[in-house]
Design a protein around this motif. Structure first.
Motif, short mmCIF file in Angstrom:
data_model
loop_
_atom_site.label_atom_id
_atom_site.label_comp_id
_atom_site.label_asym_id
_atom_site.label_seq_id
_atom_site.Cartn_x
_atom_site.Cartn_y
_atom_site.Cartn_z
N PRO A 130 0.81 -1.23 0.00
CA PRO A 130 0.00 0.00 0.00
C PRO A 130 0.83 1.27 0.00
CG PRO A 130 -0.81 -1.56 1.64
CD PRO A 130 0.51 -2.07 1.17
N LEU A 131 2.09 1.18 0.43
CA LEU A 131 2.98 2.34 0.47
C LEU A 131 3.77 2.50 -0.82
CD1 LEU A 131 4.39 1.82 4.10
CD2 LEU A 131 2.45 3.24 3.38
N GLY A 132 3.59 1.60 -1.75
CA GLY A 132 4.33 1.67 -3.00
C GLY A 132 5.80 1.33 -2.84
N ILE A 133 6.10 0.49 -1.85
CA ILE A 133 7.50 0.14 -1.54
C ILE A 133 7.76 -1.29 -1.97
CG2 ILE A 133 9.12 -0.29 0.36
CD1 ILE A 133 7.84 2.09 1.80
N ARG A 134 8.92 -1.52 -2.56
CA ARG A 134 9.37 -2.85 -2.92
C ARG A 134 10.34 -3.37 -1.87
NH1 ARG A 134 11.76 -2.46 -8.80
NH2 ARG A 134 12.84 -0.71 -7.82
N ILE A 135 10.33 -4.67 -1.64
CA ILE A 135 11.24 -5.31 -0.69
C ILE A 135 12.35 -5.99 -1.47
CG2 ILE A 135 11.48 -7.00 1.15
CD1 ILE A 135 9.69 -4.62 1.87
#
Length: 289
Positions: A130-135
């Motif tokens: 939801p935060l537009g972050i990739r791991i």
């Protein structure tokens, strides 16, 4: 003009306050910086001031690090790490980073079941989505279960989440002596970050020696003794279509005693060598000084 568009530096490499690090990196010609959580938490003005300093520098956040020992836990240990992960993701978002680095677990309390590890990584990716972050999941060469990029890629594939990929770190690949031909099996679009460094001796025979070398005596590419392997790694990445970021992650006790501008210039020379003599990417880099 950003001449070193594909390359960035890690703040861990430099001594001094965040503003001095950002200034040295920008003045060396880099356009991006890999941030550490301590850059925010130790800033005298707090996280908001650290984020403002980054914006003022004109540098882009390559990524944010580092979430450790997240996967494979159960019960209250898992709940604890989920809380930590949520806070790390909020900090990552605060500095405008689109990548959070997560390192493979070294915990003796973590299961070695690959499907359970994959399940936890899928959960982490869902928290980040939801935060537009990739791991970007990195296999530490002293990790308990995942200690090579090949097994890191295996568990990322099992997790099967679009915002979960791998981070490839040349130190860990060199230290573990993982064959480079396995890079051909990785989807280049799922490589979210490549971290670069070398070291000053041929091998690290034990996990303890690897950890000591990794934390105190990494050097920039071109300064160590694994030039041939580093070159092979970068050419393999180019061959499979990787066109993402390269970040210099160089833990070095000597560099921590040097002025940031001195160290950043060494990084710049390394980037020029990699660009001009190894990758031959379009767009000339200035070679001066």
């Amino acid at each position: 003009m950003n001449h070193l568009h594909a390359f960035g530096m890690d703040t861990i490499t430099l001594a001094g306050p965040l503003e001095a690090k950002l200034q040295a990196i920008a003045e060396a010609g880099f356009g991006q910086v890999m941030l550490n959580a301590r850059d925010l938490t130790s800033h005298p003005g707090g996280a908001d001031a650290a984020a403002a300093a980054l914006r003022a520098s004109g540098l882009r956040a390559t990524g944010f690090q580092v979430l450790r020992d997240f996967e494979g836990l159960s019960g209250h240990l898992h709940a604890y790490k989920v809380d930590i992960a949520k806070q790390m993701l909020r900090m990552c978002e605060a500095v405008g980073s689109r990548v959070l680095l997560a390192c493979s677990s070294t915990s003796a309390h973590a299961t070695q079941d690959m499907d359970a590890i994959a399940k936890d990584l899928r959960k982490l990716a869902m928290l980040a989505q939801p935060l537009g972050i990739r791991i970007a999941y990195e296999g530490l060469s002293w990790g308990r279960t995942i200690n090579e990029y090949t097994t890191a890629w295996d568990v990322v594939c099992r997790a099967d989440s679009p915002n979960l990929g791998v981070c490839l770190d040349s130190f860990h690949i060199l230290a573990a002596r993982t064959p480079l031909d396995a890079l051909d099996d990785i989807d280049a679009d799922r490589i979210f970050l490549v971290q670069l460094s070398d070291f000053l001796w041929q091998e690290t025979k034990t996990f303890e020696e690897r950890m000591a070398t990794a934390r105190t005596y990494r050097v920039f590419p071109g300064e160590g003794v694994h030039e041939e392997q580093l070159t092979g790694m970068l050419l393999a990445l180019e061959r499979i279509g990787y066109r993402g970021d390269y970040s210099f992650e160089v833990f070095n006790d000597d560099y921590q005693q040097m002025p940031p501008a001195f160290v950043a210039e060494r990084a710049r020379r390394s980037a020029v060598w990699l660009h001009d003599d190894v990758l031959h990417r379009p767009g000339a880099l200035p070679i001066d000084g």
